[in-house]
Design an enzyme around this catalytic site. Structure first.
Site, PDB file in Angstrom:
ATOM      1  N   HIS A 258     -23.037 -23.932  -8.306  1.00 36.38           N
ATOM      2  CA  HIS A 258     -21.834 -24.741  -8.078  1.00 36.38           C
ATOM      3  C   HIS A 258     -21.846 -25.991  -8.958  1.00 36.38           C
ATOM      4  CE1 HIS A 258     -22.666 -22.515  -4.283  1.00 36.38           C
ATOM      5  NE2 HIS A 258     -21.376 -22.260  -4.365  1.00 36.38           N
TER       6      HIS A 258
ATOM      7  N   ASP B 279     -27.611 -25.382 -10.711  1.00 36.26           N
ATOM      8  CA  ASP B 279     -27.055 -24.775  -9.496  1.00 36.26           C
ATOM      9  C   ASP B 279     -25.778 -24.003  -9.840  1.00 36.26           C
ATOM     10  OD1 ASP B 279     -27.240 -25.198  -6.255  1.00 36.26           O
ATOM     11  OD2 ASP B 279     -25.154 -25.003  -6.923  1.00 36.26           O
TER      12      ASP B 279
ATOM     13  N   HIS C  58     -23.396 -32.499  -4.831  1.00 37.24           N
ATOM     14  CA  HIS C  58     -21.955 -32.660  -4.559  1.00 37.24           C
ATOM     15  C   HIS C  58     -21.612 -34.068  -4.069  1.00 37.24           C
ATOM     16  CE1 HIS C  58     -21.237 -28.477  -5.308  1.00 37.24           C
ATOM     17  NE2 HIS C  58     -22.007 -28.080  -4.318  1.00 37.24           N
TER      18      HIS C  58
ATOM     19  N   ASP D 272     -28.905 -20.351  -6.540  1.00 36.26           N
ATOM     20  CA  ASP D 272     -27.804 -19.535  -6.008  1.00 36.26           C
ATOM     21  C   ASP D 272     -27.074 -18.784  -7.129  1.00 36.26           C
ATOM     22  OD1 ASP D 272     -26.976 -22.038  -6.860  1.00 36.26           O
ATOM     23  OD2 ASP D 272     -25.925 -22.556  -5.004  1.00 36.26           O
TER      24      ASP D 272
HETATM   25  C1  FKS Z   1     -16.593 -23.345   2.834  1.00 44.15           C
HETATM   26  C2  FKS Z   1     -17.243 -22.523   1.753  1.00 44.15           C
HETATM   27  C3  FKS Z   1     -17.627 -23.387   0.605  1.00 44.15           C
HETATM   28  C4  FKS Z   1     -19.636 -24.409  -0.051  1.00 44.15           C
HETATM   29  C5  FKS Z   1     -20.745 -24.169  -1.020  1.00 44.15           C
HETATM   30  C6  FKS Z   1     -21.638 -25.383  -1.139  1.00 44.15           C
HETATM   31  C7  FKS Z   1     -22.698 -25.161  -2.178  1.00 44.15           C
HETATM   32  C8  FKS Z   1     -23.778 -26.231  -2.114  1.00 44.15           C
HETATM   33  C9  FKS Z   1     -24.743 -26.196  -3.282  1.00 44.15           C
HETATM   34  C10 FKS Z   1     -25.836 -27.230  -3.076  1.00 44.15           C
HETATM   35  F1  FKS Z   1     -26.684 -27.240  -4.082  1.00 44.15           F
HETATM   36  F2  FKS Z   1     -25.341 -28.432  -2.957  1.00 44.15           F
HETATM   37  F3  FKS Z   1     -26.545 -26.953  -1.995  1.00 44.15           F
HETATM   38  N1  FKS Z   1     -18.973 -23.204   0.269  1.00 44.15           N
HETATM   39  N2  FKS Z   1     -17.540 -23.827   3.781  1.00 44.15           N
HETATM   40  O1  FKS Z   1     -25.363 -24.930  -3.396  1.00 44.15           O
HETATM   41  O2  FKS Z   1     -24.088 -26.444  -4.495  1.00 44.15           O
HETATM   42 ZN    ZN Z   2     -24.874 -24.299  -5.151  1.00 41.84          ZN
END
Ligand code: FKS
Ligand code: ZN
Length: 343
Positions: free
Chosen positions: A198, A196, A160, A285
């Site tokens: 996300h 991933d 990110h 995830d």
């Molecule tokens: C508010 C809820 C939002 C954020 C999720 C982040 C995911 C991170 C990821 C990484 F690989 F970077 F670790 N949730 N706090 O899994 O993409």
């Molecule tokens: Zn993620």
């Protein structure tokens, strides 16, 4: 396959995040990396090596110099301002505000260099960020020196993080740093395959106008899933980079068949690009029991992913990203790697 791992990740602990209307302990926590390391060992994947220390200059090939210089100053500035706890951003220069003037206090700088409140600092955070960067470059060097593959057990994750911002648990974009490092070492073309759950918005932003690094991203549709504001299918790259960014947004509930169809298409595009090396942003995830995600992959699917990537027949660096079902995170992440080795 060799794994590179640093115990310094563990100093990045006790962070909090805002989710569903409450401040809770961050899902991105030290036990994630420890469970993965334990599984690497119990599965006898191969040796676990400490990282070598790398000059920070390689980070500045993909991030702005001022952003990278800011990161080690956060905790000292926070303490100087008389605070304890976690340093968390809370004000952002969004539409209608000035994002071109670098402000002066720590609270302002945290917002200036982030896109959300998901990247917070405690005392050991910078050392963990730097160790994660060292892990990525040390593992990249193994591949450069002839290993077919290597596993960078990075924590914190990176995808990110953009050229000048942190967010979503990410600070330095380890996969982007590694891809750029391969380029600087002479690789003509590099592909980044981001698995991933996300969207890897930072990786996309960094390489968006370039044709020398192909970026393929499989993820939850940003219309409904974090990070919400990037990752649509019509984002195909700009200028010289046109066609070299490929997004596969998928709906909540996507299971193996749907997800694998995207993987197959991505692998075909990757093979057509014929890179000299592949960097996999390895998030698990996508797992059905992940507490913050909504895909439905099963543990048995992860070795299949590894086998498919191995069929590309290219040197491959795996860089750890997300995955929050800590009980199964090792099984799933290492499942990809043992699948790659076809065992
Ligand atoms: C508010 C809820 C939002 C954020 C999720 C982040 C995911 C991170 C990821 C990484 F690989 F970077 F670790 N949730 N706090 O899994 O993409
Ligand atoms: Zn993620």
């Amino acid at each position: 396959m060799k794994t590179v791992f640093s115990p310094l990740h563990a100093g990045h602990a006790g962070n909090f995040e805002l989710i569903s209307g409450a401040i809770v302990p961050a899902f991105e926590k030290p036990s994630r990396a420890e469970f993965i390391k334990a599984r690497v060992e119990s599965e006898k994947l191969g040796p676990v090596l400490p990282p070598e220390t790398h000059d920070i200059a390689a980070a500045k090939q993909v991030h702005t110099s001022d952003y990278i210089d800011f990161l080690p100053t956060v905790w000292p500035l926070w303490e100087e301002s008389g605070r304890t706890g976690s340093a968390i951003p809370f004000t952002w220069p969004t539409r209608g505000l000035r994002g071109d003037v670098r402000p002066q206090t720590i609270d302002a700088l945290l917002g200036f260099y982030s896109f959300d409140g998901g990247a917070s600092f405690v005392k050991g955070t910078w050392e963990a960020i730097k160790s994660s960067y060292d892990v990525a470059l040390t593992a990249a060097a193994l591949v450069k020196c002839g290993e077919i593959s290597a596993f960078a057990l990075c924590r914190p994750p990176g995808h990110h993080a953009g050229a000048a911002f942190m967010g979503g648990y990410c600070y330095i974009n380890n996969a982007a740093v590694a891809a750029q490092w391969f380029r600087d070492q002479g690789a003509r073309r590099v592909s980044i395959l981001d698995l991933d759950y996300h969207h890897g918005n930072g990786t996309q932003e960094i390489f968006y106008s370039r044709d020398d690094v192909q970026v393929l991203n499989l993820h939850g549709d940003p219309m409904t899933e974090y990070p919400f504001f990037l990752g649509h299918a019509d984002e195909r790259g700009a200028g010289a980079g046109e066609g070299f960014n490929v997004n596969y947004p998928m709906p909540f509930g996507t299971a193996w068949d749907g997800w694998n169809a995207s993987l197959e298409d991505a692998c075909a595009k990757l093979a057509a690009y014929a890179p000299e090396v592949v960097v996999v942003s390895l998030g698990v995830d996508t797992f059905e029991k992940d507490p913050i995600s909504r895909f439905r992959l099963k543990s048995a699917d992860y070795p299949r992913i590894g086998r498919r990537i191995a069929r590309l027949g290219l040197p491959t660096l795996f860089v750890m990203e997300g995955g929050y079902a800590v009980e199964e995170i090792g099984i799933n992440a290492v499942g990809v790697l043992t699948g790659f080795e076809d065992r």
